[in-house]
Structures are given as structure tokens and as C-alpha cells.
Write a protein that holds these residues in place. Structure first.
Motif, PDB file in Angstrom:
ATOM      1  N   PHE A  48     -53.886 -82.439   6.237  1.00 35.73           N
ATOM      2  CA  PHE A  48     -54.649 -83.483   6.946  1.00 35.73           C
ATOM      3  C   PHE A  48     -55.060 -82.983   8.324  1.00 35.73           C
ATOM      4  CE2 PHE A  48     -50.243 -84.229   8.204  1.00 35.73           C
ATOM      5  CZ  PHE A  48     -50.325 -84.489   9.562  1.00 35.73           C
ATOM      6  N   ARG A  49     -56.029 -83.683   8.906  1.00 33.19           N
ATOM      7  CA  ARG A  49     -56.452 -83.413  10.281  1.00 33.19           C
ATOM      8  C   ARG A  49     -56.258 -84.694  11.099  1.00 33.19           C
ATOM      9  NH1 ARG A  49     -59.598 -78.982  11.275  1.00 33.19           N
ATOM     10  NH2 ARG A  49     -60.228 -77.767   9.460  1.00 33.19           N
ATOM     11  N   ILE A  50     -55.853 -84.545  12.364  1.00 32.52           N
ATOM     12  CA  ILE A  50     -55.631 -85.711  13.220  1.00 32.52           C
ATOM     13  C   ILE A  50     -55.851 -85.308  14.675  1.00 32.52           C
ATOM     14  CG2 ILE A  50     -53.131 -85.271  13.432  1.00 32.52           C
ATOM     15  CD1 ILE A  50     -52.734 -88.360  13.332  1.00 32.52           C
ATOM     16  N   GLY A  51     -56.314 -86.252  15.501  1.00 33.68           N
ATOM     17  CA  GLY A  51     -56.512 -85.973  16.927  1.00 33.68           C
ATOM     18  C   GLY A  51     -55.185 -85.689  17.618  1.00 33.68           C
ATOM     19  N   LYS A  52     -55.184 -84.786  18.590  1.00 32.62           N
ATOM     20  CA  LYS A  52     -53.941 -84.415  19.275  1.00 32.62           C
ATOM     21  C   LYS A  52     -53.276 -85.624  19.932  1.00 32.62           C
ATOM     22  CE  LYS A  52     -51.957 -82.398  23.261  1.00 32.62           C
ATOM     23  NZ  LYS A  52     -52.034 -81.678  24.499  1.00 32.62           N
ATOM     24  N   GLU A  53     -54.078 -86.432  20.639  1.00 35.50           N
ATOM     25  CA  GLU A  53     -53.536 -87.557  21.406  1.00 35.50           C
ATOM     26  C   GLU A  53     -52.794 -88.529  20.491  1.00 35.50           C
ATOM     27  OE1 GLU A  53     -52.717 -88.960  25.020  1.00 35.50           O
ATOM     28  OE2 GLU A  53     -53.968 -87.200  24.660  1.00 35.50           O
ATOM     29  N   SER A  54     -53.426 -88.861  19.367  1.00 31.01           N
ATOM     30  CA  SER A  54     -52.849 -89.810  18.419  1.00 31.01           C
ATOM     31  C   SER A  54     -51.555 -89.247  17.813  1.00 31.01           C
ATOM     32  CB  SER A  54     -53.887 -90.079  17.321  1.00 31.01           C
ATOM     33  OG  SER A  54     -53.374 -90.925  16.352  1.00 31.01           O
ATOM     34  N   PHE A  55     -51.568 -87.963  17.435  1.00 34.47           N
ATOM     35  CA  PHE A  55     -50.402 -87.317  16.823  1.00 34.47           C
ATOM     36  C   PHE A  55     -49.247 -87.238  17.829  1.00 34.47           C
ATOM     37  CE2 PHE A  55     -49.184 -83.439  13.970  1.00 34.47           C
ATOM     38  CZ  PHE A  55     -48.327 -84.263  13.243  1.00 34.47           C
ATOM     39  N   MET A  56     -49.588 -86.941  19.072  1.00 34.58           N
ATOM     40  CA  MET A  56     -48.553 -86.797  20.103  1.00 34.58           C
ATOM     41  C   MET A  56     -47.877 -88.148  20.375  1.00 34.58           C
ATOM     42  SD  MET A  56     -48.914 -85.089  23.852  1.00 34.58           S
ATOM     43  CE  MET A  56     -49.424 -86.508  24.782  1.00 34.58           C
ATOM     44  N   LYS A  57     -48.697 -89.206  20.490  1.00 29.12           N
ATOM     45  CA  LYS A  57     -48.129 -90.548  20.717  1.00 29.12           C
ATOM     46  C   LYS A  57     -47.213 -90.950  19.568  1.00 29.12           C
ATOM     47  CE  LYS A  57     -51.285 -93.039  23.742  1.00 29.12           C
ATOM     48  NZ  LYS A  57     -52.563 -93.721  23.722  1.00 29.12           N
ATOM     49  N   ALA A  58     -47.663 -90.663  18.344  1.00 27.22           N
ATOM     50  CA  ALA A  58     -46.887 -91.015  17.146  1.00 27.22           C
ATOM     51  C   ALA A  58     -45.525 -90.334  17.178  1.00 27.22           C
ATOM     52  CB  ALA A  58     -47.655 -90.593  15.895  1.00 27.22           C
ATOM     53  N   LEU A  59     -45.502 -89.058  17.559  1.00 30.90           N
ATOM     54  CA  LEU A  59     -44.240 -88.298  17.574  1.00 30.90           C
ATOM     55  C   LEU A  59     -43.372 -88.688  18.763  1.00 30.90           C
ATOM     56  CD1 LEU A  59     -45.795 -84.882  16.545  1.00 30.90           C
ATOM     57  CD2 LEU A  59     -44.165 -86.197  15.178  1.00 30.90           C
ATOM     58  N   GLN A  60     -44.003 -89.063  19.850  1.00 32.16           N
ATOM     59  CA  GLN A  60     -43.256 -89.463  21.048  1.00 32.16           C
ATOM     60  C   GLN A  60     -42.448 -90.740  20.777  1.00 32.16           C
ATOM     61  OE1 GLN A  60     -45.785 -90.268  24.404  1.00 32.16           O
ATOM     62  NE2 GLN A  60     -44.144 -89.997  25.858  1.00 32.16           N
ATOM     63  N   ARG A  61     -43.040 -91.650  20.008  1.00 35.74           N
ATOM     64  CA  ARG A  61     -42.396 -92.943  19.759  1.00 35.74           C
ATOM     65  C   ARG A  61     -41.077 -92.817  19.006  1.00 35.74           C
ATOM     66  NH1 ARG A  61     -46.592 -97.408  17.720  1.00 35.74           N
ATOM     67  NH2 ARG A  61     -44.843 -98.745  18.221  1.00 35.74           N
TER      68      ARG A  61
END
Length: 372
Positions: free
Chosen positions: A3-16
Motif C-alpha cells: 500500500f501507499r500512504i502519506g507520511k503525515e497520516s502514517f506517522m500520526k497513526a503510529l504515534q497514537r
């Protein structure tokens, strides 16, 4: 999977999920996050078997599938990637390739077969809360949670709802044996069977709930299943195992005949206590509070450092009274209050003090004195 995903969205998801993944590593899989992709959504799940979180995020899915990878390492990698789209794919033997710009990582994953099961949620019996109500109530109780693991039934916040005067009231209580904090608010909606009996949310679950209500304003849904609480907000579901035990009868701790009422300005009292606490230490952590008509004298003395005293104005009529308290306990209570005027209800030198706002009835704290 791919899959492909924007960095900002992926980073927020992992931070949570960083606060949830198991740090002690009793089972290696618990330090991993489960990544699943289907129907152009990426699902990220983390659990420590006490609190679990599952969130979904839009992604461009080329190949559906699932894998688990180290939550901490993946977050560190994504955080340092350039601000471009991230390409994530699995290879043979559960290896994972992460590409962003010209940076390329190949890291070891673990099969998703061993990852703990995350329950399927049915939404029929959820109560809807306003963010602000839960946020304020947690803020006013969480500081008094007990951290002594042997008192496991105090390692969280007791939550109970009941009918009073034709209204539904939600109450949150926390205590560590030296102090107690109680907050209550009127709510709307039907009260579930679990809430009417009262449940104990674990401290880790309470802090995850606090993060959720502070994120962005929208409603939060609360339900129960299999001795767990289920919290839903937007694209996120949190399931937390409730503490199995009886919370002590807090109503017996709240004194009923504290008839010496002192009114004092919150800011002046708070800053004076902070100043007096500078001289306190582990061994000499008490501050002495002497109340006489029209004033309070706060003093601290530490043979290793010296002594300090300060007078502040107060409204009080009655005989002089003095008591010693742990300064931190008083400061914690004043720090979560917003009202300008605070009321102290005292009885004698050895009885607990009640602290509350003069203008409001929905919050109070009880603090045990120290021996003089």
C-alpha cells in the motif's frame, strides 16, 4: 500486502499507539503493531492484553494482507522519512520493505497469526458523551489514582452513573489512600447496567481515554462487553479490560461534620504553597497551615535547608486551627480547579480536609493530614 500512504497520516497513526504497545516484552508480539489493508483502508492495531486500540486510515491499496512489525521502530523510521508518500510492502519470510523518496528500509516482521484477537464491536448499547465533560472529569480525578500495584482495585478510576432528581448523573472517583477526588456531571442517555453498578477503568485505559478526548472535539461513545469497556471515537476503537475488584465505599471517607469553613483565593493559595514546598523534601514534605480569622499562615521547615512562612488573606470566623499537609496533595487539587475562590472545610488537626470550589458542587477533594 502492499500500500501507499502519506507520511503525515502514517506517522500520526503510529504515534497514537506508542502508549499502548507492551514495553516489558512478556510476549515479543505485543511490542508489534498489526497492519492490515483492505478496501482502501489501513487498519492499525496495538494491544498489551489490558488495553487495545484499532484505528483506520485511507490508503492506496495495491495488495491486501496483514503483517505485524515493531511499533516503536516503524514509528522511528516513518518519523525520519522525507515528507513524501510512503510505499510499504511485504516480502518473503515476513520481511517488510518501506520506501520513501530515495530512502529504503528492509525490516523483519512477524506473522499476524500470533497477534491477539481484537473483538468485533456491536454498537447497539453505547452511551454518547460530550468530549468536554469526560476531559474535565478525568482531569479532576486522574491525579489521585493509586500507583501501588498491591492495591490493584485502586489502580484506576471508579465510574458510576445513577438517577438523581430526574436527571442522569455520572460520577468519577479516584483515591490512593491519602487523598480522594470526586467529580460528577449530569449526562444524557440511558444508563447501562454496568455503569449503574459501577466499574473501575485501569489507569492506562484512563490515560488513553484522556488523549482521545483531548484530540479534537467530537462525541465519544462508551459501551461494555465481556468485562471490558469499549470506547469509540471517529475512526478509532479502544477496548480496555476493567479492573476486577471492589472499589472501597468512598462515601464513608468524605467527612460530614467539617464545620470550619475557610474561603481563600485559589491563585494566591496555590502560589504560596508552591513557594513553601521549595523547602520540603522526601523526609520533610509537609507544610503547616494555621487558620485564624481573616488569614492563613502557611509555613514549612526543613532542618537540612531552613524555613519559610507566608500570610495570605482568607475569610474565616472561628477558633484558630492548624494542621500539616503534604504540599503536593494540596497543589494537585488547586491545579485542576478553575474557580477563583476555594473553600476548605476543616474539623480539627487530625481530621481530613475537604477542598472544593465555592461556586460549584460538582467537584471535591478529601486530603488526609500529616501528624504534627
Amino acid at each position: 500486502m502492499e500500500f501507499r500512504i502519506g507520511k503525515e497520516s502514517f506517522m500520526k497513526a503510529l504515534q497514537r499507539i506508542q502508549g499502548i504497545v507492551e514495553k516489558r516484552n512478556t510476549m515479543p508480539i505485543l511490542s508489534n503493531a498489526l497492519l492490515e489493508v483492505q478496501n482502501d483502508l489501513l487498519y492499525i492495531t496495538a494491544t498489551d492484553l489490558e488495553v487495545g486500540m484499532k484505528s483506520s486510515y485511507p490508503a492506496k491499496v495495491m495488495r491486501e494482507g496483514k503483517i505485524t512489525v515493531s511499533a516503536k521502530k516503524l514509528y522511528e523510521i516513518v518519523k525520519e522519512m522525507p515528507d513524501e508518500e510512503i510505499h510499504f510492502s511485504t516480502k518473503d519470510n515476513d520481511w517488510v520493505e518501506i520506501v520513501c523518496g530515495k530512502a529504503r528500509f528492509n525490516i523483519v516482521g512477524l506473522s499476524s497469526d500470533e497477534f491477539p484477537y481484537f473483538p468485533k464491536i456491536k454498537e447497539e448499547s453505547f452511551i454518547v458523551f460530550k468530549n468536554e465533560i469526560l476531559s474535565e472529569m478525568i482531569e479532576k480525578t486522574a491525579y489521585a489514582i493509586c500507583y501501588d500495584e498491591t492495591k490493584y482495585n485502586l489502580n484506576g478510576v471508579f465510574i458510576k452513573a445513577f438517577e438523581e432528581g430526574g436527571e442522569s448523573v455520572l460520577k468519577m472517583v479516584a483515591t490512593d489512600g491519602h487523598r480522594l477526588s470526586l467529580s460528577q456531571k449530569t449526562i444524557t442517555g440511558n444508563i447501562s447496567e454496568e455503569l449503574s453498578k459501577g466499574v473501575i477503568f485501569p489507569k492506562k485505559g484512563i490515560f488513553e481515554l484522556k488523549k482521545m478526548v483531548e484530540e479534537e472535539s467530537s462525541e465519544i461513545m462508551l459501551g461494555f462487553m465481556d468485562n471490558s469497556a469499549v470506547i469509540m471515537k471517529g475512526n478509532t476503537v479502544v477496548v480496555m479490560r476493567l479492573i476486577d475488584g471492589d472499589f472501597p465505599d468512598y462515601t464513608k471517607v468524605i467527612p460530614v461534620n467539617n464545620d470550619r469553613n475557610v474561603q481563600v483565593n485559589r491563585d494566591k493559595f496555590l502560589h504560596s504553597l508552591k513557594r513553601m514546598a521549595i523547602l520540603s523534601s522526601e523526609k520533610f514534605k509537609g507544610v503547616k497551615i494555621e487558620v485564624s480569622p481573616e488569614q492563613i499562615i502557611i509555613s514549612s521547615s526543613n532542618p537540612e535547608l531552613g524555613e519559610a512562612r507566608e500570610e495570605i488573606e482568607a475569610q474565616y470566623e472561628g477558633n484558630n486551627i492548624s494542621a500539616r499537609f503534604n504540599a503536593k496533595y494540596l497543589i494537585d487539587v488547586l491545579s485542576v480547579m478553575e474557580d477563583r475562590e476555594v473553600e476548605l472545610k476543616l474539623k480539627d488537626e487530625l481530621s481530613p480536609v475537604i477542598m472544593k470550589a465555592v461556586a460549584e458542587e460538582d467537584f471535591l477533594a478529601v486530603i488526609m493530614p500529616m501528624r504534627l
